[in-house]
Design a protein around this motif. Sequence first.
Motif, mmCIF file in Angstrom:
data_model
loop_
_atom_site.group_PDB
_atom_site.id
_atom_site.type_symbol
_atom_site.label_atom_id
_atom_site.label_comp_id
_atom_site.label_asym_id
_atom_site.label_seq_id
_atom_site.Cartn_x
_atom_site.Cartn_y
_atom_site.Cartn_z
ATOM 1 N N PRO A 84 4.513 -3.741 5.392
ATOM 2 C CA PRO A 84 3.602 -3.744 4.237
ATOM 3 C C PRO A 84 2.690 -4.964 4.251
ATOM 4 O O PRO A 84 3.031 -6.018 4.790
ATOM 5 N N ILE A 86 0.996 -8.150 2.602
ATOM 6 C CA ILE A 86 1.382 -9.145 1.604
ATOM 7 C C ILE A 86 0.139 -9.945 1.240
ATOM 8 O O ILE A 86 -0.569 -10.448 2.118
ATOM 9 N N ASP A 154 9.213 -3.020 -0.359
ATOM 10 C CA ASP A 154 8.485 -3.262 -1.599
ATOM 11 C C ASP A 154 9.434 -3.846 -2.643
ATOM 12 O O ASP A 154 10.376 -3.173 -3.078
ATOM 13 N N GLY A 204 3.416 -7.512 -2.870
ATOM 14 C CA GLY A 204 4.497 -7.664 -1.905
ATOM 15 C C GLY A 204 5.274 -8.957 -2.048
ATOM 16 O O GLY A 204 6.119 -9.269 -1.205
#
Length: 247
Positions: A84, A86, A154, A204
């Motif tokens: 993910p 950030i 997450d 995040g």
Amino acid sequence: MRALMAALGNRNPGGTVVITDPELGEEWKTEPMEQASAPSGSAREPTAGGPGPRPWKWALGGAVVASAVWAGGLYAVGGPPGDPEIAYRASKNLCEDFAARTLGGIAGDLHKLRPVNHESSNRAVDGAVCSLSNIEGAQDFSVTARVDLHKKADPSVEFDAPPLGLMANVGAVHTEAVPGLGERAAMIGSAGDQFMRLKAVDGGAEFSIEVSAFTFGERHGRPATDADAVKAAMAEDLRELIAALRK
């Protein structure tokens, strides 16, 4: 063909293909085990009143097609998800990034004593902690700030999980939402508000400030204050910390 059309049409909102079971109609039949295991090349003609063409061959072909459709669906949405994004940088010294300016206006200069600073990093989380206090060797007013950058998952998924570790130390807690701070934020307080934790999640990253106050009365030259003033100061200082670490 109906199973293939169902697989192509049955997509979730994220665009991923969901494979459903084929429809089981009247034509779905199986042969006895001894027939299914007959040597290859020994073709047999269906006898009158006997079973029709082997439908398990169609099922095998449907499974292959379904697998191809599944792979095509993954390709269409870009394959398996990666790490993910950030929105924040890792802190190399959180006590330098965390000014505690507003809380310092209540408790006095929280950086005048030696701040305690720790950082850690692994493949899942980059973490940083800063502990501050206004009185040397006395239980009066201590503050701990923490930032965790979640590189694999997450953090908002677990945001509402009860703080069992905190509850084990301070007993029952009360929680209230704090609007306008990150994606989500909440204030957690113990009975009497001698311990409070403000946590927020955004981009995040998970942020928190904990305040432990021996008393909210006048002490060590610090003027008397109230819990609401401390909560407002925590929110302001956390907002400044989030802004300081944004990329």
